[in-house]
Design an enzyme around this catalytic site. Structure first.
Site: not given
Ligand code: P1T
Length: 424
Positions: A127, A224
């Site tokens: 990420y 998430k």
């Protein structure tokens, strides 16, 4: 009904409080049962099935240094955080879990636990925010990170005797969905006394449990899949080792990057339906990935649930039932412009960063989530300007498929985009 039928609800009055006998779950229960019941204690004073949100920042003491119950000050511990941590530990097959104010704060706290002069080996495709922390913040604290695109092959050679303390894996990686054989890397790491961290954000504990494959710490951006409703920013780390528990809970309190009781309560509520959401998201992503793969307008599709995924064997070994999860990415013909046109054209997929919510999202990593990574490094990890990333939610499969097909058609027509930018 005159009285409670569930034995766990039988009030055993003891003074003013109500005791409840031990309830499910226990480790022999399956995922859905654990998700619904772990950490979900009935309120001992009222019997409330859903825990109240304990907003108080401080807790009364009966004498100096003698708190009434378990709690003193909310940064150190809070009932809603404890409940959430207990639930994540159960789902990740861990003895302990610690929650943080974001996925990034979780990464930062783990990196902070390393002494200055330590070295970390990481997969290249991580990420963008993790890459930013590794290259711009950890280095300022004397921690060096070496990135590698093929960690299984290169880890042995990259380990620096006495310096390498941590291996960082993201599997699947964000945004190219590359997989790592966790057991292979952990076996080498452990021969050198090095700990292995796996960021399991893209799959969630329903699909993959990295500790079962030899990892020492599993981390999540709770923002998430675990929370799953795009309304909480939070992170969590889960592990088995007592020494890690002591060190990381010390840092959780000392650094203080902790989530609020309200966010813990919301994330715990979200987690109770994780198995249902993960199954639906996987079903949708599988159909979307197949639809994209069949299109002449697509160069290639990255989805671990497809037979064409180069590491499909790892998915079969590490993921529940070989599931691919809800995330995929693909390279579109027509370059950056076509990628942007595709994202502007979807009607159900919202153009936005983040992932793992009930609603489907789409983005261009090179200009959005991974824009901070220098172009050569980005492209070496497969993040080209024509890469589109999709997070499949839990809408109806057929609607998502139709949306993707119409957006692909529009992406192939540059004139339409010119008309839009000209205000037509
Ligand atoms: O956003 P935060 O809760 O701080 O989590 C950071 C993070 C950590 N690990 C992975 C694999 C991630 O994907 C993220 C956050 N990712 C996005 C916001 C994104 O759109 O990719």
């Amino acid at each position: 009904m005159t009285g409670p039928s569930n034995p766990s609800l039988q009030p055993l009055v003891d003074g003013n409080s109500i005791e409840t006998p031990p309830r499910i779950p226990s480790p022999e229960h399956r995922f859905g049962t654990l998700a619904v019941h772990s950490g979900a204690h009935h309120d001992p004073s009222t019997g409330a099935v859903i825990a109240p949100i304990s907003l108080s920042t401080t807790y009364a003491q009966t004498d100096v240094g003698k708190p009434v119950g378990l709690y003193e000050y909310t940064r150190s511990a809070n009932p809603n955080r404890d409940n959430f941590e207990e639930a994540v530990a159960a789902l990740e097959h861990a003895r302990y879990a610690l929650a943080f104010s974001s996925g990034s704060a979780t990464t930062a706290t783990i990196l902070q636990s390393l002494a200055s002069g330590s070295h970390v080996v990481s997969v290249s495709d991580v990420y963008g925010g993790t890459h930013r922390y590794f290259t711009k913040v950890a280095s300022a604290h004397g921690v060096q990170v070496t990135f590698t695109p093929c960690i299984e092959l290169h880890v042995e050679n990259l380990i620096r005797p006495n310096e390498t303390k941590l291996i960082w894996i993201e599997s699947p990686s964000n945004p190219t969905l590359g997989l790592v054989d966790i057991r292979k890397v952990a076996t080498v790491a452990h021969q050198h006394g090095i700990k292995v961290v796996v960021d399991n954000t893209f799959l969630s504990p329903y699909i993959q449990n990295p500790l079962d494959h030899g990892a020492d710490i599993v981390v999540h951006s709770v923002t998430k899949y675990i929370n799953g409703h795009s309304d909480v920013l939070m992170g969590v780390a889960a592990f088995n080792c007592d020494e890690l528990k002591e060190r990381l809970s010390f840092l959780q309190n000392a650094i203080g990057a902790v989530p609020s009781p309200f966010d813990c309560w919301l994330a715990h509520r979200g987690l109770k339906t994780l198995h249902l959401r993960a199954r639906e998201a996987t079903k949708n992503a599988t159909t979307v990935a197949q639809t994209l793969e069949e299109s002449p307008l697509v160069i290639s599709v990255n989805y671990p649930g497809l037979k064409s995924h180069p590491q499909r064997e790892i998915a079969i070994k590490q993921h529940r039932d070989g599931m691919g999860g809800g995330m995929l990415s693909f390279r579109i013909k027509g370059g950056k412009e076509a990628a942007e046109r595709f994202c502007r054209s979807t009607r159900i997929f919202t153009l936005a960063e983040s992932l793992g919510g009930v609603e489907s999202l789409v983005e261009v990593p090179s200009s959005m989530t991974h824009a901070g990574i220098p172009k050569e490094q980005r492209e070496a990890a497969g993040v080209f300007d024509d890469l589109v990333r999709m997070s499949c939610g839990i809408e109806d499969t057929e609607d998502l498929k139709v949306d993707v097909l119409q957006a692909l058609e529009k992406s192939a027509k540059p004139d339409d985009a010119a008309a839009i930018t000209n205000g037509a």
